[in-house]
Design a protein around this motif. Structure first.
Motif, PDB file in Angstrom:
ATOM      1  N   GLN A 175      81.566  96.972  14.943  1.00  0.00           N
ATOM      2  CA  GLN A 175      82.486  96.382  13.988  1.00  0.00           C
ATOM      3  C   GLN A 175      83.082  95.401  13.869  1.00  0.00           C
ATOM      4  OE1 GLN A 175      85.289  99.517  12.824  1.00  0.00           O
ATOM      5  NE2 GLN A 175      83.886 101.136  12.733  1.00  0.00           N
ATOM      6  N   GLU A 176      82.183  94.407  14.324  1.00  0.00           N
ATOM      7  CA  GLU A 176      82.540  92.964  14.118  1.00  0.00           C
ATOM      8  C   GLU A 176      82.532  92.473  12.538  1.00  0.00           C
ATOM      9  OE1 GLU A 176      80.488  88.737  14.983  1.00  0.00           O
ATOM     10  OE2 GLU A 176      79.423  90.418  15.655  1.00  0.00           O
ATOM     11  N   VAL A 177      83.790  91.595  12.387  1.00  0.00           N
ATOM     12  CA  VAL A 177      84.056  91.555  11.055  1.00  0.00           C
ATOM     13  C   VAL A 177      83.599  90.073  10.781  1.00  0.00           C
ATOM     14  CG1 VAL A 177      86.074  91.028   9.592  1.00  0.00           C
ATOM     15  CG2 VAL A 177      86.169  93.245  11.026  1.00  0.00           C
ATOM     16  N   SER A 211      86.624  89.944   3.691  1.00  0.00           N
ATOM     17  CA  SER A 211      86.026  90.077   5.079  1.00  0.00           C
ATOM     18  C   SER A 211      85.098  91.528   4.922  1.00  0.00           C
ATOM     19  CB  SER A 211      86.818  90.119   6.294  1.00  0.00           C
ATOM     20  OG  SER A 211      87.824  90.792   6.116  1.00  0.00           O
ATOM     21  N   GLN A 212      84.257  91.427   5.850  1.00  0.00           N
ATOM     22  CA  GLN A 212      83.546  92.767   5.892  1.00  0.00           C
ATOM     23  C   GLN A 212      83.007  93.234   7.433  1.00  0.00           C
ATOM     24  OE1 GLN A 212      79.831  92.373   3.569  1.00  0.00           O
ATOM     25  NE2 GLN A 212      80.738  92.930   1.794  1.00  0.00           N
ATOM     26  N   LYS A 213      82.885  94.447   7.459  1.00  0.00           N
ATOM     27  CA  LYS A 213      82.085  94.772   8.607  1.00  0.00           C
ATOM     28  C   LYS A 213      80.741  94.213   8.766  1.00  0.00           C
ATOM     29  CE  LYS A 213      84.800  99.007   9.122  1.00  0.00           C
ATOM     30  NZ  LYS A 213      84.665 100.448   8.425  1.00  0.00           N
ATOM     31  N   LYS A 214      80.557  93.609   9.916  1.00  0.00           N
ATOM     32  CA  LYS A 214      79.113  93.157   9.860  1.00  0.00           C
ATOM     33  C   LYS A 214      77.999  94.249   9.612  1.00  0.00           C
ATOM     34  CE  LYS A 214      76.237  90.479  12.684  1.00  0.00           C
ATOM     35  NZ  LYS A 214      75.732  89.470  13.907  1.00  0.00           N
ATOM     36  N   SER A 240      81.983  80.607   9.046  1.00  0.00           N
ATOM     37  CA  SER A 240      80.870  81.591   8.267  1.00  0.00           C
ATOM     38  C   SER A 240      80.286  80.712   7.248  1.00  0.00           C
ATOM     39  CB  SER A 240      81.744  82.708   7.486  1.00  0.00           C
ATOM     40  OG  SER A 240      81.912  83.893   7.945  1.00  0.00           O
ATOM     41  N   LYS A 245      89.596 100.158  -1.599  1.00  0.00           N
ATOM     42  CA  LYS A 245      88.783 100.548  -0.583  1.00  0.00           C
ATOM     43  C   LYS A 245      88.957 101.818  -0.030  1.00  0.00           C
ATOM     44  CE  LYS A 245      87.632  97.471   2.549  1.00  0.00           C
ATOM     45  NZ  LYS A 245      87.848  96.537   4.053  1.00  0.00           N
TER      46      LYS A 245
END
Lengths: 1033, 646
Positions: free
Chosen positions: A117-119, A126-129, A215, A544
């Motif tokens: 769950q790296e963000v 932002s998103q979960k990887k 990023s 979400k």
């Protein structure tokens, strides 16, 4: 909006922010001392040994007793012996450890391969990887901290696939790198959009300690939301935030020595004299040599330092090394409701020049470079209600840059036998050598003293709207930035003396110094200032929610941007400076996944640029992307064990982005503007120049943005329980409607400043591979990582002329920045070779021979061909490894580039042509009858009239290189040991490190750094040896 | 309800951020555009002033104040391509040097940039034409201009278009004919105009000139005697004079012929000639010259001729240097120079640089030309000094003479004899700087120019005694410099405000003489009168009285060479008369000047010798009869046909 704000008012803003910083540092509801009772202490790290911040540490069964790890991964928790302590963090498997063993322990958490769950920070969110479907590289701030460089841009080098950096100057405070994301995709500006905390900002001078992550957004799926500004890629920098926990104070100090990398060596005076004679002889054998045997002897034996000097200008003017220091103090922490991160940093960088201010008769200022910078940051998040948070982010930079005129070009161009130089506190000029020719004279002419301050302010809020519908959020961001700079330019004319031959009373010949130029009064320093302000606002509705295995998300967001300039000096825009620049737009995003296995995402940006006529301003930039976590499929698990294949994800994206960056030109649709200029001379008895009006460009109402159609295909692979992670990306960009001029318009059209049309087209494709292996052998954990990227562009159309008879001259089909020239084909060694022809111009023996490419029996400009790659490399790669054992850790990074062609120009091509100097490597390369076999350049000349020196493959050099960019060795003394050593109970751990930057370079260019200019020369890049420590309280 | 709130919130976001179009900035409403310019007469005048900037190619190019202020790179005039001039030899990249060796590319010849200054700047022509058309098309809109002011600007614009077209006609032949200014929104076909035939181009020019002459009499000033501040703008006299020049060119063999100088263009040969010889063209040229002379004489112009200033050729100098305010009644149109005289002087004399680059000149005078000034001693026309044999002059100074001033004067006097015995056409002394010249204060304290190398009797050189301007010392080999344009200001050029003359009245007499001689079967009295009139005012005898037509043709060509020396005529004269192939690829001679000493301890030479030495063989290509269009222009492939051989 009041535009003009005097400097003191800007300073007030600065004082205000200092006050806020101090206030926040004291505002700490948490105790600064450790909790009473028995404590469990330790550090939580990931499988690579990197500390994990914000890990929940709690006693099993007692949720009231808990804490989180600080920015160094440390935790202190009050326990009793029989407790079990639970460590939990998203993306990692929970770990339970008996409390008894937790005394200064290192707790390693394993990544949760199922729900990693790296963000990742993406555009406007932002998103979960795991659910990411676009192409994004993320770099951790802690990685960038390993590079002891002055400039954030330099810290990027080699750390992310798809990012090219190119540094030509190392001047303190002016050492920005050129950044390209996936190479060059346009004929216009290819610079990426850079955002800091969501707002377009300059990032190079931010203190690296403030940075949480960076990023790099590369494909359409990730950049479409930026619409007309996204096509060159986007870099998003996020600054650190506080995490819940006691106040943590961290102080670091760095002391570094900087050395110049590869200043070219100048030939000494004897060699220059001989070479000059040789060149003169080559031009006309009947001429007398300029330097007699006596002269040469005097240069060699040094008996006449005044009349026959031999000055190594590099050593004469430069110090072997200079000093750099950096300090950072930060405090962070927070309660459930208030979290803060505050930081103050000082950076000081000395220059490589000696200070001559006391060595000559008149010089009131230092001649060295100097750069000082103070960075402050205060990021505070406050929860007002359980559903409402607000954030205030404040960043400030105050910098002072002192610099003489760019003198390095002069140093390498100057002859060691030239002047002026200093003799008995006098500046002595030599006859027949222009005074401006010596780097010393250049150095003394002026000093720029620029003070600047930058204030960046963000205020944001988050309002959960679960009462309306679950998963709904309203958020907003407002920002105000101000930049002010003030430059004082000091000049001081010098007294010059000239050496004259005279006779003393006895009739003996002596040298006397005669004043040749009287300095006169010191002029008043001139001042200039510039000022800019910008505001950004955004408001968003975010949604979400999960419905069983279906996860959906949505975003609608609007943005407004405005930037004003005020200046009396120079400005980054050149046209319509008084008219602010504005942008407005709307962003939409919809995401869907099923069990995080099937992923779909739709992004759209709708925004506009005032550079274009009404009706041509706004556009939709949609992108769609899909992902499939194949390894999650049961049939895959049947084929290959999940211990071997832990992850296999396929991604694809397709969409449009735009680019309105037109290199400072604005309002190109406006037509027929007239400006003052031109005119002619009139009058019979007296002559007067009467000024005229000049017709401007005609304008083109149809001008609009560039559109990039981008495709990206990616594979993410995790092998051997994710010990090996591999990402592969392939991209294809098709940039259309690039603004270009039409070179084919007939001359008799005569419309002045003919305007641009959306006619250009560039295709760009490439791939990136990113692989990382990490593992642990006993207590030794290590990693090996590498990235490789390749990007090649091709001009499809640029409005240029295409001669049907000579397709080799067409720029289309070649990369942006390709150079054309003749094909070098050896040197003329005999008169027979000259007679055989065809020849170009009037060559003689020792000149370069070129190939008659089109075979028409003549060598003309039609025989030119594309010579090589553009200067900015197509291939970039980096590899690094590192490890940790007990308290020791180390890392090492190599970075390289290939497919780059450099061309020797200026002094490197034409010695003597400027100020009479000659780099020493030319001596061995030159053609002479004896050295005809090994010669790498034509015979020397003073006249440069033969065509040997025109652009040709003779002057091209391979710009490929591999550099040992960074090495770090560190030792961490645990908090416990620190406490024992210093007898301070609140002491935290201390890390002592030694690191170095730009340590070695393997390349083919040899005489200058492969990134430096191979014509003119600027402040050299720096090799840095740095010793530092970081201590926590 | 929830849905309503959601809807409202979404709408707010959408409307706030892209509903409000006014958020975007617009440039200042008051953009200064064409309408703004033509709203005021003072603005329009500024367009007129700008129309004159770089409007025609002249010896000096006023756009540059730097070190290369001439039209051709390297500081030379076009005259230096021909046998009347020479450029310094050490700099082979100079444009004129490329002609010497036959290495001229189309781009070098017809385009202009900071590094490449060709003989012409083709694109600049169209810019000037556009400026003129914009004025012509819009001046009527100017509310505060009087009809007279508007009409005058129209006349100037038309005359400007005609003048620039003539400059193209003479270089390129037929060119695209523009009838107005482009807006940029025309279709590609309308923009891609083909070349018009030579005849159409000629008719276009003549129609414009006739229009100006016929319709703007009294509107376009005849001269600027009463408006001295406006000198530099076109007078009506230029329309008359230019018509004579255009017609002379049109009558000349290069254009006025049944068959072109090259058959390379085939069907398109009418782009470079009339394709039909018409003798009447000579008559038209002679009549136009007569009209122009009469118009000038009736309107305050006259060839400068003060009888007391004939023998010293001061009339000639006044006509070439002075402004009307200083007595030059002969200049019809010229452009005052924006730069001081330093640059003007720089290209005409030795350029003095320190160190190794010292001393070279861009406009020199070869012996071939020195030999063309007639001997004036016995007032017999057609006598020339022959330099083939060595000239030797005794200095009559003792080798050990201690009075330096006296000795120098004696040496210089001996040196000058080469040029003064016998006495030459006074215009020679007004045109050339030579060895022993005592009018040049800059180079030596006593003012005498010393170009001699010092030799011992055994033939070895004594470098310490070489003259200040000698070949060995200054690396320049031709040794004679052009004085004509800075006579009286030698060494003091900064005091000058040079005048770039485009047309002076003497040329009209030479045009009429040439045209009549060609039209008539044998030279009439008018031919003699015109030539003798020009010669008399410079103290010269009359031309040969019984010359036949072809002899007279030579005499007239010679007179143009002498009278219009270095005035940017000869390169074009040789082309239009098809004489280039005969006159340009010739052996150029230099002069070797030596002063002789018996022993190395002698202070003064005992004699001075002059030897004519072969120097350089020149080159000519028939393709040079016309200028090339820039290759870059041809390579746009819109249909521009290149001239033959390029």
């Amino acid at each position: 909006m009041k535009l003009i704000r005097p400097q003191w008012e800007a300073s007030l803003i600065y004082l205000y922010s200092i006050a806020l910083f101090l206030g926040l540092s004291l505002f700490s509801p948490q105790q600064l001392y450790a909790q009473k009772g028995k404590n469990a202490t330790g550090t939580v790290v990931d499988s690579q040994g990197e500390p994990i911040i914000g890990v929940n540490v709690s006693v099993k069964g007692d949720k009231s007793m808990g804490t989180v790890t600080d920015i160094n991964g440390h935790f202190v928790l009050k326990i009793n012996d029989k407790s079990i302590v639970v460590f939990s963090f998203i993306g990692f498997r929970n770990k339970e450890v008996p409390a008894a063993s937790l005394i200064n322990a290192t707790v390693k958490l394993e990544e949760n391969t199922q729900t990693l769950q790296e963000v990742v920070v993406v555009g406007y969110g932002s998103q979960k990887k795991e659910t990411m479907t676009g192409a994004i590289s993320q770099i951790k701030g802690s990685d960038m901290l390993k590079s002891p460089v002055a400039n954030m841009g330099q810290a990027l080098t080699g750390r992310a696939a798809g990012v090219t950096t190119y540094q030509q100057s190392g001047e303190p405070g002016a050492d920005d790198v050129t950044i390209r994301i996936r190479g060059t995709g346009t004929l216009n500006s290819a610079s990426p959009l850079v955002l800091v905390d969501g707002v377009e900002r300059e990032f190079s001078q931010i203190d690296p300690s403030e940075i949480e992550s960076m990023s790099v957004l590369k494909d359409a799926a990730s950049t479409a939301v930026f619409g007309i500004r996204g096509a060159n890629g986007v870099i998003i920098i996020t600054t650190k935030k506080g995490v819940e926990g006691p106040a943590k104070v961290s102080f670091s100090a760095n002391f570094a020595m900087q050395q110049p990398i590869r200043m070219p060596n100048s030939a000494d005076a004897v060699t220059i004299a001989k070479m000059y004679n040789e060149a003169k002889y080559n031009d006309d054998p009947t001429q007398n040599p300029s330097f007699s045997a006596d002269d040469i002897a005097l240069y060699a034996n040094g008996k006449d330092p005044l009349g026959h000097p031999n000055i190594n200008w590099k050593e004469y003017m430069m110090k072997p090394a200079s000093f750099q220091q950096k300090y950072n103090l930060n405090v962070s922490g927070g309660t459930k409701n208030t979290k803060y991160y505050t930081s103050i940093a000082f950076f000081g960088q000395g220059g490589l020049m000696k200070d001559f201010s006391n060595k000559v008769e008149k010089l009131a200022y230092s001649t060295n470079y100097d750069y000082k910078r103070v960075n402050i940051r205060s990021n505070v998040d406050v929860s007002l209600t359980p559903t409402t948070t607000i954030g205030i982010q404040l960043g400030g930079i105050i910098a002072n840059k002192v610099s003489p005129p760019d003198v390095f070009g002069s140093i390498i161009q100057a002859a060691p036998l030239g002047g002026p130089f200093i003799y008995e506190h006098k500046l002595v000029a030599l006859p027949n050598i222009p005074w401006g020719g010596s780097p010393l004279a250049t150095l003394f002419t002026s000093q720029d003293d620029m003070t600047s301050n930058t204030i960046n302010t963000n205020i944001s809020f988050n309002q959960k709207l679960d009462f309306l519908t679950k998963g709904l959020l309203l958020r907003g961001l407002g920002s105000y930035d101000s930049f002010y700079s003030h430059t004082l330019i000091k000049t001081q004319p010098q007294n010059y003396y000239r050496l004259q031959n005279g006779y003393d009373a006895d009739g003996n010949s002596v040298n006397v110094l005669e004043q040749a130029w009287e300095a006169g009064v010191i002029p008043t320093p001139t001042e200039s200032w510039s000022r800019s302000q910008q505001m950004h606002a955004e408001l968003a509705l975010e949604y979400k929610r999960s419905f069983g295995d279906h996860n959906i998300g949505g975003l609608i967001l609007g943005t407004l941007d405005k930037k004003w300039w005020m200046y009396n000096g120079s400005s980054s825009i050149t046209q319509y400076v008084t008219v602010p620049v504005s942008y407005e737009g709307v962003v939409g995003r919809a995401t869907y996944d099923y069990k995080m296995r099937y992923l779909a995402e739709f992004n759209v940006g709708y925004n506009g640029s005032e550079n274009f006529a009404k009706g041509k301003r706004f556009a939709w930039f949609p992108a769609v992307s899909l992902g499939w976590n194949l390894a999650e499929e049961n049939f895959m698990k049947g084929i290959v064990s999940s211990d071997i294949l832990s992850k296999l994800k396929l991604r694809a994206s397709y969409g449009l982005t735009g680019n309105d960056n037109t290199a400072g030109r604005r309002f190109m649709y406006l037509s027929g503007e007239y400006t003052s200029g031109g005119g002619s001379m009139f009058g019979s008895s007296t002559q007067t120049s009467l000024g005229g009006f000049i017709e401007g460009k005609q304008g083109n109402e149809n001008v609009t943005w560039e559109t990039a159609e981008k495709q990206n295909y990616g594979i993410d692979l995790g092998l051997f329980k994710n010990r090996l992670a591999v990402t592969f990306e392939y991209f294809f960009d098709d940039r259309k409607d690039i603004l270009a001029t039409r070179a084919t318009e007939p001359g008799h059209l005569a419309i002045s400043g003919q305007d641009v049309y959306n006619i250009g087209r560039v295709k760009n494709h490439g791939y990136e591979i990113d692989a990382k292996w990490n593992d642990q052998i006993g207590k030794f954990s290590y990693y090996v990582a590498s990235n490789y990227s390749f990007a090649r562009n091709k001009i499809v159309e640029d409005g240029s002329i295409k001669d049907p008879a000579n397709p080799q001259l067409w720029t289309t089909g070649h990369a942006v920045g390709t150079k054309w020239g003749f094909l070098f084909n050896g040197f003329y060694n005999t008169t027979d070779e000259l007679k055989q022809g065809p020849v170009y111009g009037n060559p003689s023996i020792g000149d370069a021979r070129f190939t008659d490419v089109n075979g028409d029996g003549k060598i003309t400009t039609d025989d030119q061909v594309p010579l090589g790659y553009p200067e900015i490399p197509e291939v970039n790669y980096g590899f690094s490894f590192g490890g940790s054992y007990k308290g020791f850790d180390f890392s090492c990074m190599f970075q390289g580039a290939a497919n780059s062609t450099k061309y020797l120009t200026g002094i490197f091509r034409s010695p003597f042509a400027t100020n009479g100097g000659m780099p020493s490597f030319i001596v061995d390369e030159r053609w002479t009858p004896e050295n005809a076999e090994n010669a790498k350049r034509p015979k020397l000349t003073l006249a440069y009239t033969s065509n040997s020196y025109v652009e040709s493959s003779l002057w091209k050099r391979d710009g490929a290189y591999l550099k040992l960019r960074n090495v770090e060795i560190a030792y961490t003394i645990s908090a416990k040991k620190m406490q024992e050593l210093l007898k301070v109970p609140s002491m935290g751990s201390m890390r002592i490190f030694l690191n170095g930057q730009n340590l070695y370079c393997w390349d083919k260019l040899k005489f200058v750094d492969p990134e430096a200019k191979t014509g003119g020369f600027e402040y050299p890049q720096l090799r840095i040896y740095n010793l530092g420590f970081q201590v926590n309280f | 309800m929830r849905k309503l709130i959601l809807f409202i919130m979404t709408s707010v976001i959408l409307t706030t951020f892209f509903g409000c179009n006014d958020f975007m900035e617009f440039p200042p409403a008051a953009t200064f555009n064409r309408d703004s310019v033509f709203a005021k007469y003072t603005n329009v005048q500024k367009l007129v002033y700008d129309m004159y900037s770089y409007c025609v190619p002249l010896n000096f190019d006023t756009r540059s104040t730097g070190s290369d202020g001439t039209r051709m790179a390297g500081g030379s005039f076009a005259s230096a391509i021909t046998d009347e001039g020479q450029s310094f030899h050490i700099q082979p990249n100079y444009k004129v040097q490329n002609y010497y060796v036959g290495n001229v590319s189309a781009d070098q010849c017809a385009s202009w940039s900071s590094t490449n200054k060709g003989e012409d700047d083709y694109l600049r022509k169209w810019k000037t034409i556009r400026k003129a058309y914009v004025l012509l098309e819009n001046v009527d809109k100017t509310p505060d201009a009087t009809t007279a002011q508007k009409e005058r600007i129209k006349a100037e614009s038309k005359l400007m278009i005609a003048t620039v077209y003539f400059e193209m006609f003479k270089r390129y032949g037929g060119v695209p004919i523009l009838k107005g200014s482009f807006t940029g929104s025309e279709s590609q076909e309308d923009i891609n105009l083909p070349r018009a035939s030579l005849e159409e181009t000629y008719n276009f020019i003549i129609n414009l000139l006739d229009d100006v002459i016929k319709n703007y009499d009294g509107i376009l000033p005849a001269n600027y005697t009463d408006q001295q501040d406006e000198f530099g703008r076109f007078p009506m006299a230029l329309a008359y004079a230019l018509k004579a020049r255009v017609m002379l060119y049109a009558a000349s063999p290069l254009y006025n012929t049944d068959s072109p100088y090259s058959n390379e263009l085939g069907q398109n040969s009418n782009l470079i000639c009339f394709m039909k010889y018409d003798k009447e063209r000579w008559k038209k040229a002679a009549d136009a010259a007569t009209d122009a002379i009469n118009y000038c004489l009736n309107n305050g112009y006259a060839v400068v001729d003060d009888p007391t200033q004939r023998e010293n050729a001061m009339n000639y100098t006044v006509a070439n240097i002075n402004y009307p305010a200083k007595g030059n009644t002969e200049v019809i149109w010229g452009i005052p120079q924006s730069t001081g005289g330093n640059n003007w002087g720089m290209y005409l004399m030795v350029r003095t640089f320190s160190g190794t680059a010292s001393g070279y000149a861009c406009n020199l005078v070869p012996i071939n030309q020195i030999e063309r000034w007639e001997i004036d001693d016995d007032k017999t026309p057609g006598q020339y000094k022959n330099w083939d044999a060595q000239q030797s002059f005794v200095t009559s100074v003792s080798p050990s003479e201690t009075n330096a001033t006296k000795a120098k004067l004696l040496v210089a006097a001996a040196a000058r004899k080469a040029y003064e015995e016998p006495k030459l056409d006074p215009r020679f002394y007004a045109s050339v700087i030579y060895n022993g010249d005592n009018n040049y204060g800059k180079w030596s304290s006593t003012g005498e120019v010393d170009m001699a190398d010092a030799y011992l009797d055994n033939g070895t050189i004594i470098s310490s005694l070489n003259g200040t301007l000698s070949e060995a010392k200054y690396r320049t080999t031709i040794l004679h410099y052009v004085r004509k344009f800075h006579r009286g200001f030698e060494g003091n050029e900064s005091a000058m405000r040079p005048l770039n003359i485009y047309f002076r009245m003497a040329e009209l007499y030479l045009i009429r003489a040439e045209a009549l001689n060609e039209y008539e079967s044998s030279p009439s009295k008018q031919v003699h009168d015109d030539l003798n009139f020009i010669r008399t005012r410079s103290g010269m005898c009359n031309v040969k009285s019984n010359a036949d037509q072809s002899e007279m043709r030579e005499i007239i060509a010679h007179e143009r060479n002498i009278e219009m020396y270095y005035e940017d005529q000869r390169w074009f004269d040789l082309r239009r008369t098809l004489k280039s192939a005969e006159k340009i690829p010739v052996q150029i001679y230099k002069i070797q000047i030596r002063k002789w000493y018996h022993t190395s301890s002698d202070k003064w030479p005992y004699k001075i010798t002059y030897d004519k030495v072969p120097y350089q063989k020149r080159y000519w290509s028939n393709s040079w009869y016309m200028n090339p269009f820039p290759k870059s222009e041809i390579n746009k492939f819109y249909g521009l046909i290149q001239n033959p051989g390029w």
